[in-house]
Design a protein around this motif. Sequence first.
Motif, PDB file in Angstrom:
ATOM      1  N   ALA A  83       0.824  -1.209   0.000  1.00 30.58           N
ATOM      2  CA  ALA A  83       0.000   0.000   0.000  1.00 30.58           C
ATOM      3  C   ALA A  83       0.859   1.261   0.000  1.00 30.58           C
ATOM      4  N   LEU A  84       2.040   1.192   0.580  1.00 31.57           N
ATOM      5  CA  LEU A  84       2.849   2.401   0.771  1.00 31.57           C
ATOM      6  C   LEU A  84       3.959   2.566  -0.257  1.00 31.57           C
ATOM      7  N   ALA A  85       4.527   1.471  -0.714  1.00 32.44           N
ATOM      8  CA  ALA A  85       5.677   1.572  -1.614  1.00 32.44           C
ATOM      9  C   ALA A  85       5.234   1.468  -3.069  1.00 32.44           C
ATOM     10  N   ASP A  86       6.038   2.031  -3.950  1.00 37.05           N
ATOM     11  CA  ASP A  86       5.795   1.868  -5.389  1.00 37.05           C
ATOM     12  C   ASP A  86       6.429   0.584  -5.878  1.00 37.05           C
ATOM     13  N   VAL A  87       7.468   0.180  -5.190  1.00 32.18           N
ATOM     14  CA  VAL A  87       8.189  -1.040  -5.552  1.00 32.18           C
ATOM     15  C   VAL A  87       8.921  -1.504  -4.305  1.00 32.18           C
ATOM     16  N   PHE A  88       8.958  -2.820  -4.104  1.00 36.76           N
ATOM     17  CA  PHE A  88       9.769  -3.330  -2.995  1.00 36.76           C
ATOM     18  C   PHE A  88      10.266  -4.716  -3.336  1.00 36.76           C
ATOM     19  N   THR A  89      11.233  -5.161  -2.547  1.00 37.39           N
ATOM     20  CA  THR A  89      11.776  -6.496  -2.784  1.00 37.39           C
ATOM     21  C   THR A  89      11.510  -7.392  -1.578  1.00 37.39           C
ATOM     22  N   ILE A  90      11.461  -8.685  -1.861  1.00 40.53           N
ATOM     23  CA  ILE A  90      11.319  -9.708  -0.827  1.00 40.53           C
ATOM     24  C   ILE A  90      12.566 -10.579  -0.951  1.00 40.53           C
ATOM     25  N   GLY A  91      13.430 -10.466   0.039  1.00 34.74           N
ATOM     26  CA  GLY A  91      14.716 -11.145  -0.047  1.00 34.74           C
ATOM     27  C   GLY A  91      14.609 -12.638   0.166  1.00 34.74           C
ATOM     28  N   GLY A  92      15.260 -13.375  -0.699  1.00 39.52           N
ATOM     29  CA  GLY A  92      15.349 -14.810  -0.514  1.00 39.52           C
ATOM     30  C   GLY A  92      16.726 -15.242  -0.032  1.00 39.52           C
ATOM     31  N   THR A  93      17.774 -14.677  -0.637  1.00 39.73           N
ATOM     32  CA  THR A  93      19.144 -15.113  -0.367  1.00 39.73           C
ATOM     33  C   THR A  93      19.462 -15.183   1.126  1.00 39.73           C
ATOM     34  N   LYS A  94      19.035 -14.164   1.875  1.00 38.82           N
ATOM     35  CA  LYS A  94      19.354 -14.096   3.302  1.00 38.82           C
ATOM     36  C   LYS A  94      18.245 -14.703   4.162  1.00 38.82           C
ATOM     37  N   CYS A  95      17.199 -15.198   3.539  1.00 39.51           N
ATOM     38  CA  CYS A  95      16.004 -15.602   4.286  1.00 39.51           C
ATOM     39  C   CYS A  95      15.563 -17.025   3.954  1.00 39.51           C
ATOM     40  N   GLY A  96      16.493 -17.910   3.649  1.00 44.45           N
ATOM     41  CA  GLY A  96      16.109 -19.307   3.501  1.00 44.45           C
ATOM     42  C   GLY A  96      16.192 -19.863   2.098  1.00 44.45           C
ATOM     43  N   ALA A  97      16.253 -18.994   1.092  1.00 47.54           N
ATOM     44  CA  ALA A  97      16.421 -19.480  -0.274  1.00 47.54           C
ATOM     45  C   ALA A  97      17.886 -19.825  -0.524  1.00 47.54           C
ATOM     46  N   LEU A  98      18.115 -20.629  -1.548  1.00 47.56           N
ATOM     47  CA  LEU A  98      19.481 -20.857  -1.996  1.00 47.56           C
ATOM     48  C   LEU A  98      20.015 -19.532  -2.552  1.00 47.56           C
ATOM     49  N   PHE A  99      19.147 -18.872  -3.289  1.00 54.94           N
ATOM     50  CA  PHE A  99      19.435 -17.549  -3.857  1.00 54.94           C
ATOM     51  C   PHE A  99      18.126 -17.030  -4.406  1.00 54.94           C
ATOM     52  N   GLY A 100      18.045 -15.724  -4.631  1.00 55.93           N
ATOM     53  CA  GLY A 100      16.860 -15.165  -5.265  1.00 55.93           C
ATOM     54  C   GLY A 100      16.208 -14.047  -4.484  1.00 55.93           C
ATOM     55  N   GLU A 101      15.741 -13.057  -5.244  1.00 57.33           N
ATOM     56  CA  GLU A 101      15.051 -11.894  -4.696  1.00 57.33           C
ATOM     57  C   GLU A 101      13.804 -11.664  -5.555  1.00 57.33           C
TER      58      GLU A 101
END
Lengths: 368, 368, 368, 368
Positions: free
Chosen positions: B205-223
């Motif tokens: 609702a607030l941002a025009d664009v945002f990212t959801i991090g995978g690399t640091k949050c359990g993924a092998l890699f990916g954002e």
Amino acid sequence: MRRPPIRGCALILFTNDYNRGAHPAVLQAIADANESSFPGYGADEICARAAGLIRAALGGADADVHFLVGGTQVNYTIIAAALRPWQSVLSADTGHIAQHEAGAVEHTGHKVEVVPGVDGKLSAAQVERAALDSQESTVAEHITQPALVYLSQPTEFGTLYSRDELAAISRTAHEHGLLLFIDGARLAYGLGSPGNDVAMADMAALADVFTIGGTKCGALFGEAAVLVNPAMRTGFRNQMKQNGAMLAKGWLLGLQFEALFTDGLYRRIGAEADARALRIARVFAEAGVPAFLDSPTNQQFVVLTSAQLEALSEGFGFEYWQRVDEDHHCVRFCTSWSTRDHEVDSLAAAVAALPADVGTRAMSTGRE
Amino acid sequence: MRRPPIRGCALILFTNDYNRGAHPAVLQAIADANESSFPGYGADEICARAAGLIRAALGGADADVHFLVGGTQVNYTIIAAALRPWQSVLSADTGHIAQHEAGAVEHTGHKVEVVPGVDGKLSAAQVERAALDSQESTVAEHITQPALVYLSQPTEFGTLYSRDELAAISRTAHEHGLLLFIDGARLAYGLGSPGNDVAMADMAALADVFTIGGTKCGALFGEAAVLVNPAMRTGFRNQMKQNGAMLAKGWLLGLQFEALFTDGLYRRIGAEADARALRIARVFAEAGVPAFLDSPTNQQFVVLTSAQLEALSEGFGFEYWQRVDEDHHCVRFCTSWSTRDHEVDSLAAAVAALPADVGTRAMSTGRE
Amino acid sequence: MRRPPIRGCALILFTNDYNRGAHPAVLQAIADANESSFPGYGADEICARAAGLIRAALGGADADVHFLVGGTQVNYTIIAAALRPWQSVLSADTGHIAQHEAGAVEHTGHKVEVVPGVDGKLSAAQVERAALDSQESTVAEHITQPALVYLSQPTEFGTLYSRDELAAISRTAHEHGLLLFIDGARLAYGLGSPGNDVAMADMAALADVFTIGGTKCGALFGEAAVLVNPAMRTGFRNQMKQNGAMLAKGWLLGLQFEALFTDGLYRRIGAEADARALRIARVFAEAGVPAFLDSPTNQQFVVLTSAQLEALSEGFGFEYWQRVDEDHHCVRFCTSWSTRDHEVDSLAAAVAALPADVGTRAMSTGRE
Amino acid sequence: MRRPPIRGCALILFTNDYNRGAHPAVLQAIADANESSFPGYGADEICARAAGLIRAALGGADADVHFLVGGTQVNYTIIAAALRPWQSVLSADTGHIAQHEAGAVEHTGHKVEVVPGVDGKLSAAQVERAALDSQESTVAEHITQPALVYLSQPTEFGTLYSRDELAAISRTAHEHGLLLFIDGARLAYGLGSPGNDVAMADMAALADVFTIGGTKCGALFGEAAVLVNPAMRTGFRNQMKQNGAMLAKGWLLGLQFEALFTDGLYRRIGAEADARALRIARVFAEAGVPAFLDSPTNQQFVVLTSAQLEALSEGFGFEYWQRVDEDHHCVRFCTSWSTRDHEVDSLAAAVAALPADVGTRAMSTGRE
């Protein structure tokens, strides 16, 4: 909530060489390392070991080896690292950087100068002409100066440079002050081809920089950049970082290349896929379907009639390349490390049952 | 020849949140899909399904979701997509793009305008001041025009913006014609924190664009890049390709985000790591080791004496942040999805045994 | 110490249209203003007045007019302003931006897509084909998207687009979402040609942006950028500044364009130079020296034998264009605002005395 | 139709040093050459002669001299030529490239690293700290590497580096592998100042590259780039062309610099303007108007009350610099080659008549 089952495409895919995950040995290496901790950004012992295996495969050449994620990325990072702002890169007009990378090289500020390729290949004579044209120009300051020759082995058309051809290009480039970059995105399929006489050690001897493709050759993802010429090495890791090409968990790339360069896996992957591709070539030839050009590697280009195209599309995925004439179409069939014999069997059966090409056709060459 | 066994680092690593591979559920998803074929470049049903799960987690927001490989890559690709050539991005001086990305944003041609951060955060008032300064300048054509606000949630110091703070920044940015980009490289650890009141739906609702991090949050890699504002969406995939940010085997990214957004795994990963980090904070506090600043997430910054630093370095990896004074050092301990209780137990025991800080010290703030 | 006398070249120069300073009226305007003070960067009343005169010459079109210094500069500034990062500019392969600007457009990050020109011109059909090829491509994200058509009037070969040709190109470009940019570096020589039917008002009606060349058309230096399409206007002055294209003493440019657009001077300059060029064309034709192609403007391309080339080189400067065959050479003779009748007289006498071309020759077309 | 008379601004302008055309000797040189023909792009004997005069003024230093048009242009062209992609330029935060060039340096892909300036100057100690910070960083690949020190002589605040200061900066930069670039946009006013001890020969001995400003120092336009370090020279003209910085009629620049470096005109211009500026400083001091900082050159910064500001604005143009407090304002008065004694007389009379500053004021330093 349960995750729905993962289902891929229903067709048998010969579309490309990157439609499945990874060779089991590669995937196993990643799984085995999952409980361990590693330093980030490729500064780990796995990457060092993989680089060592690659240098050994080059016959012990002195070279920096870095691991990047993707093909477009490694190409433009290398090209931008090799050139000063006023310099350009020379490529066959069918080169991957000239056609399929969304202007990534130009996005780094450099012009891609193209010369007409023959079966996807450029020649030493073309390199010499381009070098002389730019250097001897009376308006040399008004035109870009080619400073790097780009070619791929195998090419976009699956063809191969011979060792003599590469040696001539390398010699000519160096005589005129240009560097040589060999894009090896499909290198395994070159190394494994019966038509190949270029060893990895030859590449290290002839090129200033080259890549060893993983993505299309059995890895989950990843490309190795081999920097032979010391002039290419300074600041390369900074440029990787700046270009978003330095993987945080760099050891994932090291693990994969370690697996690929253990027990000759990389070359074996290429040889097996090439054998299946050449079987496909024979199958088409026996069915009277002409080759678009002669390829000794994992990409086979044939000319189908519209009726044949439609018939094969029902069970198989393959890539539409270009229209040849009103009723004929050049299409590409790719094998890879993941192609299985029963998939080729199915294709062979379908090709044998194709309607014949009864029309007339003006056959085109690879270059139009 | 057999591959030597894979051994990671001997120390227990609290260095960062990306020193191990992937959460088992993520790795399993990749293994399960390894026999299937998929269309390339993210045009597969897995990516579509993962994007759907993310949109659901946003409360059904209308947004394009794309999957990229790494953090620097996704940041500069988004920033370059949001800006016209004469525009700049506004960031706290401690922002990741201002400090740790090798000038990747400038490499795309854009200036990073910095304002002094407080505990890693910028404020709505700073955004307004910067916007007015540039727009009302009598020499507006001679200075860059900030057109995008960059912030991260959590910040580089592990701190969190409240919903009210983000709403004020969003409102101010939009009033002055700027877009808002929230870098969520560690978003899981924000969502899972007891100190957090910003839901994913709030971000949409607030941002025009945002990212959801995978690399640091359990993924092998990916954002994951979430493009909310339609103005951000045009040509984004072209820019991904051009920036080397479009993975050939895009489904690998879809698989991982599908796993992370099934059964609340992403948030659970964050909550568990935050709990362990807060235990570490308590352990240090009980041992009389002061916090450098107050962080409610997975990064904890404490001030060690030289003797304490040396003592802890024997068994543990952690990151040296900055010198505080002659004998005191700010260091960072990170937990992640892969941190285990016994690792925290070991750290707790070592902290309890630390030599006391007997000297005097002029405590520094987060901003110097 | 006294300054040594200023001496230019001893030969009579037909080399180009920028080998002398400025039309006397232009120089006088600069001298007259030398005692006055002005606001900087083009924010002065002289520039406003010159812009008004240009808008009047366009039939009162609504357009922003900015004054820049040089041709390469104005071209790449406009092109970069018109394109988003993933877009390219379409040009004839002989276009100035494709050949003679040192890769300046690529330096801004954009690819120049070329199509084979005929006598230096591209066609509406080529524009349509390029637009469809990129937009309908199944790999549209992997190739650049042409978003701007670049052409010059007159072309590099002195040829002219007819109003009908320009109208067709404009209509086709706009139908497919491309903008049209007309490079008018030599516009005066187009406007003044008996073969021209394109008025300045037509250019404003058909192009989204075009330039009015000063450097080659009587000014000391300077190019006017006429931004017709409102989408081109936002941030243009910021981009001028960022590209080093905003002259501190901007009024110097306003003064020159005011002089050129007072009392029809600009068009008169073109008409007089064209008349002299066409006389040169007749002189060569009468001497049996063939034209390389048919040009109605101030650039004349003829094919000389080696002996003729040598003979003329003794007294005259002209530009070597390209080798035609073993014994024949295409060369260019340029007139300009500064060409005098006695200079043409001298050339005419020398041409009349040329040795005849007795050999055989395979005539080339403008496009090879 | 007759051209309306040219009228400049009605106020007496002390706004800047580029509000009038050119020194009469410069304009005369352009007029004298107007009937002659010259080779293009600076490849003429006038440019060669001007470069020779400059080398002589440097004490015969071995240096390439090129002539460009404008200040922003010459700055970013030099900086981009000096840096590889991962490198940055170090500047005082008040540096022209950091503040007033619309992000032109970042537009070339390079970060401007800033350090807090004191009276517009950076120090050798700051250079050393920045070099060590980047080179010794454990994350050196994740940050840009400063490779060039940028400073201007005189600075943006009119202050001067002493020879000792420059020598220390030069030595420190070179010890750490950085180059030194001195921006001499106002060099004449430095050379002509009674407070100056840096000769042009010193600049050639200490800097790797520097500029000699024409635009603000008596030329109509033009900046000379002096490339001392051979590493700066390769490809520089190509980069000029690529950056739109190569004037077609290059001899126009040669003519101007030839005039400026004949009979000591360049230094004389500076000395006379400085003398007038220092008279203005005295006039303000005698009227009790404090200086904002102490400048020995042609820019004088004083602190006016709101009432004084209003009073002076009626007859004079000057530049608003920054607000000091509620009722006080820092403003700049500039003299130049074109300032006349009667203009200073008028200003002196107006200053003598200013209302007194009766309030209290917290004086600010040059650095806030």
